[in-house]
Motif scaffolding. Structure first.
Motif, PDB file in Angstrom:
ATOM      1  N   GLY A 132      49.871  80.657  80.499  1.00 28.68           N
ATOM      2  CA  GLY A 132      49.068  79.423  81.015  1.00 28.68           C
ATOM      3  C   GLY A 132      50.570  78.496  81.435  1.00 28.68           C
ATOM      4  O   GLY A 132      50.908  77.934  81.799  1.00 28.68           O
ATOM      5  N   VAL A 133      51.235  78.598  80.078  1.00 32.58           N
ATOM      6  CA  VAL A 133      52.710  78.172  80.238  1.00 32.58           C
ATOM      7  C   VAL A 133      53.637  78.939  81.221  1.00 32.58           C
ATOM      8  O   VAL A 133      54.491  77.350  81.997  1.00 32.58           O
ATOM      9  CB  VAL A 133      53.227  77.982  78.491  1.00 32.58           C
ATOM     10  CG1 VAL A 133      54.273  77.216  78.111  1.00 32.58           C
ATOM     11  CG2 VAL A 133      51.818  77.325  77.219  1.00 32.58           C
ATOM     12  N   VAL A 134      53.390  79.343  81.355  1.00 39.41           N
ATOM     13  CA  VAL A 134      54.600  80.142  82.713  1.00 39.41           C
ATOM     14  C   VAL A 134      53.813  79.628  83.325  1.00 39.41           C
ATOM     15  O   VAL A 134      54.953  79.252  84.408  1.00 39.41           O
ATOM     16  CB  VAL A 134      54.513  81.909  81.934  1.00 39.41           C
ATOM     17  CG1 VAL A 134      55.375  82.079  83.229  1.00 39.41           C
ATOM     18  CG2 VAL A 134      55.534  82.201  80.794  1.00 39.41           C
ATOM     19  N   LEU A 135      53.049  80.210  84.207  1.00 43.97           N
ATOM     20  CA  LEU A 135      52.650  79.057  84.791  1.00 43.97           C
ATOM     21  C   LEU A 135      52.901  77.913  85.394  1.00 43.97           C
ATOM     22  O   LEU A 135      53.653  77.428  86.670  1.00 43.97           O
ATOM     23  CB  LEU A 135      50.497  79.708  85.145  1.00 43.97           C
ATOM     24  CG  LEU A 135      50.592  81.296  85.048  1.00 43.97           C
ATOM     25  CD1 LEU A 135      49.221  81.218  85.623  1.00 43.97           C
ATOM     26  CD2 LEU A 135      51.273  81.727  86.510  1.00 43.97           C
ATOM     27  N   LEU A 158      55.724  64.321  86.927  1.00 46.52           N
ATOM     28  CA  LEU A 158      55.416  65.172  86.560  1.00 46.52           C
ATOM     29  C   LEU A 158      54.811  65.524  85.285  1.00 46.52           C
ATOM     30  O   LEU A 158      53.552  66.269  84.469  1.00 46.52           O
ATOM     31  CB  LEU A 158      56.186  66.230  86.605  1.00 46.52           C
ATOM     32  CG  LEU A 158      56.052  67.329  87.804  1.00 46.52           C
ATOM     33  CD1 LEU A 158      57.665  67.797  87.985  1.00 46.52           C
ATOM     34  CD2 LEU A 158      55.574  67.600  88.148  1.00 46.52           C
ATOM     35  N   LEU A 159      55.455  64.389  84.093  1.00 47.03           N
ATOM     36  CA  LEU A 159      55.065  64.080  82.910  1.00 47.03           C
ATOM     37  C   LEU A 159      53.636  63.630  82.770  1.00 47.03           C
ATOM     38  O   LEU A 159      52.805  64.260  81.921  1.00 47.03           O
ATOM     39  CB  LEU A 159      55.825  63.538  82.092  1.00 47.03           C
ATOM     40  CG  LEU A 159      57.233  63.613  82.015  1.00 47.03           C
ATOM     41  CD1 LEU A 159      58.082  63.093  81.433  1.00 47.03           C
ATOM     42  CD2 LEU A 159      57.206  64.886  80.859  1.00 47.03           C
ATOM     43  N   ALA A 160      52.944  62.102  83.770  1.00 52.91           N
ATOM     44  CA  ALA A 160      51.734  61.833  83.672  1.00 52.91           C
ATOM     45  C   ALA A 160      50.910  63.142  83.382  1.00 52.91           C
ATOM     46  O   ALA A 160      49.421  62.957  82.994  1.00 52.91           O
ATOM     47  CB  ALA A 160      51.780  60.788  84.536  1.00 52.91           C
ATOM     48  N   GLY A 161      50.726  63.919  84.633  1.00 48.01           N
ATOM     49  CA  GLY A 161      49.724  64.657  85.817  1.00 48.01           C
ATOM     50  C   GLY A 161      49.039  66.092  84.693  1.00 48.01           C
ATOM     51  O   GLY A 161      48.194  66.495  84.275  1.00 48.01           O
ATOM     52  N   GLY A 162      51.116  66.119  84.154  1.00 46.30           N
ATOM     53  CA  GLY A 162      50.339  67.151  82.966  1.00 46.30           C
ATOM     54  C   GLY A 162      50.361  66.583  82.054  1.00 46.30           C
ATOM     55  O   GLY A 162      48.963  67.509  81.717  1.00 46.30           O
ATOM     56  N   GLY A 163      50.300  65.440  81.241  1.00 47.06           N
ATOM     57  CA  GLY A 163      49.751  65.423  80.207  1.00 47.06           C
ATOM     58  C   GLY A 163      48.509  64.752  80.494  1.00 47.06           C
ATOM     59  O   GLY A 163      47.450  64.928  79.387  1.00 47.06           O
ATOM     60  N   PHE A 214      50.313  71.978  79.893  1.00 51.19           N
ATOM     61  CA  PHE A 214      51.488  71.609  78.878  1.00 51.19           C
ATOM     62  C   PHE A 214      52.682  72.587  79.718  1.00 51.19           C
ATOM     63  O   PHE A 214      53.946  71.562  79.749  1.00 51.19           O
ATOM     64  CB  PHE A 214      51.249  72.348  77.809  1.00 51.19           C
ATOM     65  CG  PHE A 214      52.035  71.916  77.150  1.00 51.19           C
ATOM     66  CD1 PHE A 214      52.942  71.027  76.051  1.00 51.19           C
ATOM     67  CD2 PHE A 214      52.905  73.236  75.965  1.00 51.19           C
ATOM     68  CE1 PHE A 214      53.689  70.527  75.239  1.00 51.19           C
ATOM     69  CE2 PHE A 214      54.302  72.680  75.296  1.00 51.19           C
ATOM     70  CZ  PHE A 214      54.287  72.052  74.126  1.00 51.19           C
ATOM     71  N   GLY A 215      53.016  73.308  80.591  1.00 57.32           N
ATOM     72  CA  GLY A 215      54.234  73.650  80.921  1.00 57.32           C
ATOM     73  C   GLY A 215      54.256  72.840  82.082  1.00 57.32           C
ATOM     74  O   GLY A 215      55.222  73.106  82.500  1.00 57.32           O
ATOM     75  N   LEU A 216      53.635  71.989  83.021  1.00 58.30           N
ATOM     76  CA  LEU A 216      54.188  71.139  83.443  1.00 58.30           C
ATOM     77  C   LEU A 216      54.945  70.012  83.023  1.00 58.30           C
ATOM     78  O   LEU A 216      56.457  69.605  83.249  1.00 58.30           O
ATOM     79  CB  LEU A 216      52.790  70.204  84.523  1.00 58.30           C
ATOM     80  CG  LEU A 216      52.575  71.514  85.253  1.00 58.30           C
ATOM     81  CD1 LEU A 216      51.001  70.161  85.065  1.00 58.30           C
ATOM     82  CD2 LEU A 216      53.280  71.141  86.656  1.00 58.30           C
TER      83      LEU A 216
END
Length: 481
Positions: free
Chosen positions: A296-299, A316-321, A355-357
């Motif tokens: 999942g992190v790779v994806l 990206l940070l807000a969406g990934g968080g 987390f990957g994002l």
């Protein structure tokens, strides 16, 4: 190299019960197998980043890798508890030397453009994969070989990385020495960081309100306050130029990293405990069940590379968080009678993709906001915030989970239901930390300007400082200059 550092943070954990038996560790003494590494690694990261900028990043990286390999070898041959603890401390010193230097080299080799986005995508994937595969490798080696191999496994990896570094990284011109180093600041920062991590990790033995913990943390705060005063008034070359924190990107990315690191470090810990203590999985099988997380992190990292040309880093940070927080809330629904497929697989994928994002953008922002000659210092700051967050998260969330578990105990002792309730409560708190991290990105990072459009434009000309103050970048052979 980042894969090795991440691997070592998790590979030892699965083998702790066998290490205790093999070397006759006491219950309290066993925790120092983890704490010795955390203390030296976290305490020396700022000094390691500054040393990389001052004495050359390739030089410090090679020294760190060599020390890390020798310490791993010595730890594998340990015959007494003290031998292994000393080897783990030496591993932490080596990691504190090589981690900031490696990230600074990456930042210098790929200063902007699509190549930078791809480079940080690869870095973020291998960073998280090292932690996930560490659990898998540790479980397999512990169950089918010996606990000693959780130390020996680092040796061929470090030697291979050492050979690649010798052949693949050009030394570059010698770094410019801008003045006498601030030795007092280095001592204060190292002592303060080490004491802070020490006070946090010892809360598993001394309560947060105990005199021991309060005294230790107060001393750490006093040392760090003295460090800040010295950095503001010194006539020597400061360990960390406080003006770095005037950059919104650096301040926001380090705060985001601290909050997200606190949540993510605890997730590995509690998922591993749930699999083994509640679902009854063997160590090797538990490690295998972390593979979806690595995938999942790779994806997520690949998706961040694709989206990095279209969306602002703050988005990206807000969406990934927020996506990661949603996965934590899903984890909070784990059941004592659950299963891997129903209670672990789905939330693992959501958490890991989210987390990957985040990984690539936060690292890119933290290093792009610094002038090239301070890339090592910025890298050390980022690694220190992550390590501090991990230590703080494990201590606080672990104490909260333990307290909730004790509330649910019955006369028969600790039940799987009570354990599960404690783990679920910790995941709820972790989700709150991730929401706070997402809000940090939205409120502190600028919505406009060169750094807002994509990673590819995350360095603005005015951030680099005067042209005559810039240090030529050490460049990977064959990579863009």
């Amino acid at each position: 190299m980042q894969f090795i550092v991440s691997l070592d943070l998790s590979v030892v954990n699965v083998g702790l019960p066998q290490i205790a038996v093999g070397l006759n560790f006491g219950t309290s003494g066993l925790t120092w197998v983890i704490h010795a590494y955390a203390l030296t690694f976290g305490g020396l990261l700022l000094l390691g980043g500054k040393a990389a900028d001052t004495y050359g990043r390739k030089r410090l990286l090679l020294l760190g890798l060599g020390l890390f390999a020798l310490a791993s070898l010595a730890g594998g041959f340990a015959q007494e508890p003290g031998h292994l603890v000393a080897a783990r401390a030496a591993q932490g010193i080596g990691a504190a030397m090589l981690a900031p230097a490696a990230l600074a080299l990456l930042s210098g080799a790929f200063p902007s453009g699509r190549a930078r986005v791809r480079a940080y995508g690869v870095w973020s994937a291998t960073n998280a994969a090292g932690g996930a595969f560490g659990v898998l490798i540790g479980g397999v080696l512990t169950e089918y070989a010996s606990w000693r191999w959780v130390m020996f496994v680092n040796v061929p990896l470090a030697v291979g990385a050492l050979l690649l570094a010798v052949r693949g990284i050009t030394p570059g011109p010698p770094p410019a020495h801008r003045g006498r180093p601030d030795v007092l600041g280095g001592v204060l920062a190292t002592a303060g960081m080490t004491l802070l991590v020490f006070g946090i990790v010892r809360t598993d033995r001394y309560a947060w309100t105990s005199a021991v913990t309060l005294t230790t943390l107060a001393a750490a705060v006093a040392l760090l306050a003295a460090f800040l005063y010295v950095e503001r008034t010194t006539t020597r070359e400061p360990l960390v130029r406080l003006g770095l924190f005037a950059h919104r990107a650096i301040a926001a990315s380090n705060l985001f990293n601290l909050l997200a690191g606190a949540a993510m470090a605890s997730s590995f810990y509690f998922v591993s405990l749930y699999l083994q203590n509640v679902l009854g999985k063997a160590p090797a099988l538990s490690g295998l069940m972390f593979l979806p997380f690595a995938l999942g992190v790779v994806l997520g990292s690949v998706a961040a590379v694709k989206l990095g040309h279209l969306l602002a880093p703050r988005t990206l940070l807000a969406g990934g968080g927020l996506l990661t927080a949603a996965g934590f809330l899903w984890f909070s629904r784990i059941d004592a009678d659950g299963s891997f497929a129903l209670d672990v697989l789905g939330p693992s994928l959501v958490v890991s993709i989210g987390f990957g994002l985040c990984l690539g953008p936060v690292v890119s922002l933290a290093t792009a906001g610094a002038p090239p000659h301070e890339a090592g210092t910025a890298s050390g700051l980022l690694a220190a915030s992550r390590q501090l967050g991990a230590s703080l998260g494990l201590a606080v969330l672990g104490a909260a989970a333990h307290g909730r578990t004790e509330e649910g105990q019955t006369g028969a002792g600790v039940t799987p239901a009570a354990l599960t309730d404690g783990y679920a409560y910790a995941f709820i708190l972790g989700a709150a930390l991730l929401v706070a991290a997402a809000l940090t990105a939205l409120t502190l990072l600028r919505p406009t300007g060169p750094s807002a459009h994509s990673w590819a434009h995350s360095r603005s000309p005015e951030q680099d400082g005067p042209a005559d103050a810039r240090e030529p970048d050490t460049t990977i052979k064959g990579g863009p200059r």
